[in-house]
Design a protein around this motif. Structure first.
Motif, PDB file in Angstrom:
ATOM      1  N   ALA A  20       0.853  -1.190   0.000  1.00  0.00           N
ATOM      2  CA  ALA A  20       0.000   0.000   0.000  1.00  0.00           C
ATOM      3  C   ALA A  20       0.884   1.234   0.000  1.00  0.00           C
ATOM      4  N   VAL A  21       0.316   2.339  -0.466  1.00  0.00           N
ATOM      5  CA  VAL A  21       1.037   3.611  -0.481  1.00  0.00           C
ATOM      6  C   VAL A  21       0.884   4.332   0.850  1.00  0.00           C
ATOM      7  N   ALA A  22      -0.264   4.119   1.519  1.00  0.00           N
ATOM      8  CA  ALA A  22      -0.524   4.843   2.766  1.00  0.00           C
ATOM      9  C   ALA A  22      -1.438   4.022   3.675  1.00  0.00           C
ATOM     10  N   ALA A  23      -1.313   4.288   4.979  1.00  0.00           N
ATOM     11  CA  ALA A  23      -2.202   3.671   5.966  1.00  0.00           C
ATOM     12  C   ALA A  23      -2.315   4.603   7.160  1.00  0.00           C
ATOM     13  N   ILE A  24      -3.469   4.578   7.810  1.00  0.00           N
ATOM     14  CA  ILE A  24      -3.685   5.370   9.015  1.00  0.00           C
ATOM     15  C   ILE A  24      -3.215   4.548  10.203  1.00  0.00           C
ATOM     16  N   VAL A  25      -2.245   5.103  10.955  1.00  0.00           N
ATOM     17  CA  VAL A  25      -1.584   4.338  12.013  1.00  0.00           C
ATOM     18  C   VAL A  25      -1.238   5.234  13.196  1.00  0.00           C
ATOM     19  N   TYR A  26      -0.794   4.595  14.274  1.00  0.00           N
ATOM     20  CA  TYR A  26      -0.252   5.308  15.426  1.00  0.00           C
ATOM     21  C   TYR A  26       1.211   5.647  15.149  1.00  0.00           C
ATOM     22  N   ASN A  27       1.644   6.811  15.633  1.00  0.00           N
ATOM     23  CA  ASN A  27       2.983   7.278  15.266  1.00  0.00           C
ATOM     24  C   ASN A  27       4.100   6.330  15.673  1.00  0.00           C
ATOM     25  N   GLY A  28       4.022   5.758  16.884  1.00  0.00           N
ATOM     26  CA  GLY A  28       5.091   4.876  17.333  1.00  0.00           C
ATOM     27  C   GLY A  28       5.217   3.627  16.488  1.00  0.00           C
ATOM     28  N   ASP A  29       4.079   3.079  16.058  1.00  0.00           N
ATOM     29  CA  ASP A  29       4.121   1.897  15.189  1.00  0.00           C
ATOM     30  C   ASP A  29       4.898   2.210  13.920  1.00  0.00           C
ATOM     31  N   ALA A  30       4.666   3.388  13.375  1.00  0.00           N
ATOM     32  CA  ALA A  30       5.348   3.780  12.151  1.00  0.00           C
ATOM     33  C   ALA A  30       6.835   4.023  12.395  1.00  0.00           C
ATOM     34  N   VAL A  31       7.143   4.841  13.384  1.00  0.00           N
ATOM     35  CA  VAL A  31       8.534   5.235  13.634  1.00  0.00           C
ATOM     36  C   VAL A  31       9.406   4.021  13.965  1.00  0.00           C
ATOM     37  N   ARG A  32       8.843   3.078  14.706  1.00  0.00           N
ATOM     38  CA  ARG A  32       9.623   1.924  15.147  1.00  0.00           C
ATOM     39  C   ARG A  32      10.147   1.089  13.979  1.00  0.00           C
ATOM     40  N   ASP A  33       9.390   1.040  12.873  1.00  0.00           N
ATOM     41  CA  ASP A  33       9.778   0.149  11.778  1.00  0.00           C
ATOM     42  C   ASP A  33      10.068   0.852  10.458  1.00  0.00           C
ATOM     43  N   MET A  34      10.035   2.192  10.437  1.00  0.00           N
ATOM     44  CA  MET A  34      10.270   2.907   9.187  1.00  0.00           C
ATOM     45  C   MET A  34      11.627   2.590   8.564  1.00  0.00           C
ATOM     46  N   GLY A  35      12.608   2.286   9.405  1.00  0.00           N
ATOM     47  CA  GLY A  35      13.951   2.009   8.911  1.00  0.00           C
ATOM     48  C   GLY A  35      14.034   0.780   8.030  1.00  0.00           C
ATOM     49  N   LYS A  36      12.989  -0.036   8.017  1.00  0.00           N
ATOM     50  CA  LYS A  36      12.991  -1.247   7.190  1.00  0.00           C
ATOM     51  C   LYS A  36      12.781  -0.933   5.716  1.00  0.00           C
ATOM     52  N   ASN A  37      12.337   0.291   5.421  1.00  0.00           N
ATOM     53  CA  ASN A  37      12.085   0.688   4.043  1.00  0.00           C
ATOM     54  C   ASN A  37      12.400   2.177   3.930  1.00  0.00           C
ATOM     55  N   ALA A  38      13.464   2.524   3.219  1.00  0.00           N
ATOM     56  CA  ALA A  38      13.937   3.911   3.149  1.00  0.00           C
ATOM     57  C   ALA A  38      12.941   4.850   2.492  1.00  0.00           C
ATOM     58  N   ALA A  39      11.947   4.298   1.796  1.00  0.00           N
ATOM     59  CA  ALA A  39      10.977   5.152   1.099  1.00  0.00           C
ATOM     60  C   ALA A  39       9.803   5.543   1.989  1.00  0.00           C
ATOM     61  N   ILE A  40       9.780   5.060   3.230  1.00  0.00           N
ATOM     62  CA  ILE A  40       8.614   5.248   4.097  1.00  0.00           C
ATOM     63  C   ILE A  40       8.814   6.398   5.076  1.00  0.00           C
ATOM     64  N   ASP A  41       7.726   7.146   5.318  1.00  0.00           N
ATOM     65  CA  ASP A  41       7.760   8.248   6.278  1.00  0.00           C
ATOM     66  C   ASP A  41       6.416   8.275   7.024  1.00  0.00           C
ATOM     67  N   PHE A  42       6.351   9.132   8.043  1.00  0.00           N
ATOM     68  CA  PHE A  42       5.116   9.313   8.813  1.00  0.00           C
ATOM     69  C   PHE A  42       4.914  10.789   9.078  1.00  0.00           C
ATOM     70  N   ALA A  43       3.657  11.215   9.068  1.00  0.00           N
ATOM     71  CA  ALA A  43       3.334  12.598   9.414  1.00  0.00           C
ATOM     72  C   ALA A  43       1.881  12.693   9.854  1.00  0.00           C
ATOM     73  N   VAL A  44       1.607  13.681  10.676  1.00  0.00           N
ATOM     74  CA  VAL A  44       0.228  14.076  10.930  1.00  0.00           C
ATOM     75  C   VAL A  44      -0.163  14.998   9.770  1.00  0.00           C
ATOM     76  N   PRO A  45      -1.184  14.663   8.989  1.00  0.00           N
ATOM     77  CA  PRO A  45      -1.570  15.500   7.853  1.00  0.00           C
ATOM     78  C   PRO A  45      -1.846  16.949   8.251  1.00  0.00           C
ATOM     79  N   LYS A  46      -1.752  17.832   7.281  1.00  0.00           N
ATOM     80  CA  LYS A  46      -1.815  19.263   7.546  1.00  0.00           C
ATOM     81  C   LYS A  46      -3.141  19.704   8.158  1.00  0.00           C
TER      82      LYS A  46
END
Length: 344
Positions: free
Chosen positions: A220-246
């Motif tokens: 998937a290109v995007a998913a709604i998630v909790y920030n810690g879940d994202a940050v903890r594993d983002m390093g597994k894929n260099a193309a992935i990031d997390f943000a609270v939308p504007k």
């Protein structure tokens, strides 16, 4: 006799009986196994971790599945607290048995979800936002439109399987209160979510952990998630990031509570007290990659996280975040909206 009394006192304080245990009910992947091991080693109390994926399932199991006697400690989202208290599924915490509560940041004491500060102590806090592929969605312009506006669709997406979070985010995108009690506003938010569900880009409703995993796996290109879940594993894929939308999003505090019919009340309090030790609170946040509510733990938080706006949001982002609150009798409207969304 003196030796026997000393042994009895030690067992009371440290839990050395062969059947000593504490049963904890929490979200999956939410505690460092090393913390569990160290608690067991120091106290002699066996920790049994039981997990759930969303608040609705948690409350159903505690309310109808005898969970108020099956579990001793609940780790739950703040928005669930009033219902658990009203339903008498939890009991007041004996603060005298939790001296480490002194280290909690004052903003988490007598919070709106527990105004008298009787039933909860904080575990972690954080945000709900978007994990995304930054080769498709530009990090400097992240919007919920990637989910809700087909003209700005970025690709395959996953919605969070959490009633209040998803309805709240839809309301936020539409410029309404995330805690509205207005039936027409809820109907409009439901229609928006139904349109998203019917989009050819919609993949599934998933837990935050499962959604995160599918984005990292490039499913998937995007998913709604909790920030810690994202940050903890983002390093597994260099193309992935997390943000609270504007447009903004959800801020939450997960709290610890003691069940009303616990068979291990003393052990429940020992577990809560242990988590609130500053060094343990720091270890918990360094593992989960969520902000700590423990003010004395902050000096022990990894510096890379303290300066990471994905973990500790900027002041600008904080102003766009809202807590989900108890909506009282309007809960029925939310339940109806969610049932409609899932059924159609």
């Amino acid at each position: 006799m003196g030796a026997a009394m000393l042994a009895a006192s030690f067992c009371f304080l440290h839990g050395c009986g062969k059947n000593e245990e504490v049963n904890v009910f929490m979200y999956s992947e939410y505690i460092d196994p090393a913390i569990v091991e160290s608690f067991e080693k120091e106290t002699g109390i066996k920790v049994r971790i039981n997990t759930y994926e969303n608040s609705e399932d948690m409350q159903a199991k505690v309310q109808r599945g005898g969970g108020d006697s099956q579990f001793d400690v609940l780790v739950v989202s703040d928005v669930q607290v009033p219902a658990l208290v009203t339903l008498k599924l939890v009991q007041p915490i004996d603060m005298n048995a939790v001296p480490n509560a002194q280290y909690v940041d004052p903003q988490f004491i007598k919070a709106p979800y527990d105004p008298e500060g009787k039933f909860t102590l904080p575990y972690q806090w954080g945000t709900v936002g978007l994990i995304f592929n930054k080769e498709v969605i530009k990090p400097e312009d992240v919007s919920w439109a990637a989910i809700f506006d087909r003209n700005q669709a970025a690709g395959k997406f996953i919605l969070m399987d959490s009633m209040r979070d998803m309805i709240g985010i839809a309301l936020k995108y539409q410029g309404k209160s995330m805690n509205t009690k207005d039936a027409k506003e809820l109907e409009a938010a439901t229609d928006l979510l139904l349109a998203a569900k019917k989009s050819p880009n919609f993949l599934a409703f998933e837990s935050g952990v499962a959604g995160k995993n599918r984005v990292i796996a490039n499913e998937a290109v995007a998913a709604i998630v909790y920030n810690g879940d994202a940050v903890r594993d983002m390093g597994k894929n260099a193309a992935i990031d997390f943000a609270v939308p504007k447009e903004g999003g959800v801020i939450w505090t997960d709290v610890m509570m003691v069940t009303s019919k616990t068979k291990n009340a003393a052990n429940a309090h020992k577990f809560i007290n242990y988590i609130l030790q500053p060094k343990i609170s720091a270890a918990l946040s360094n593992f989960n990659r969520y902000p700590t509510p423990n003010r004395e733990a902050l000096p022990m938080i990894d510096k890379v996280d303290l300066t990471n706006p994905r973990v500790y949001p900027s002041k600008e982002t904080m102003q766009k975040l809202d807590y989900l609150t108890d909506v009282g009798e309007a809960t029925g409207l939310y339940d109806k909206a969610w049932t409609t969304l899932k059924a159609r």
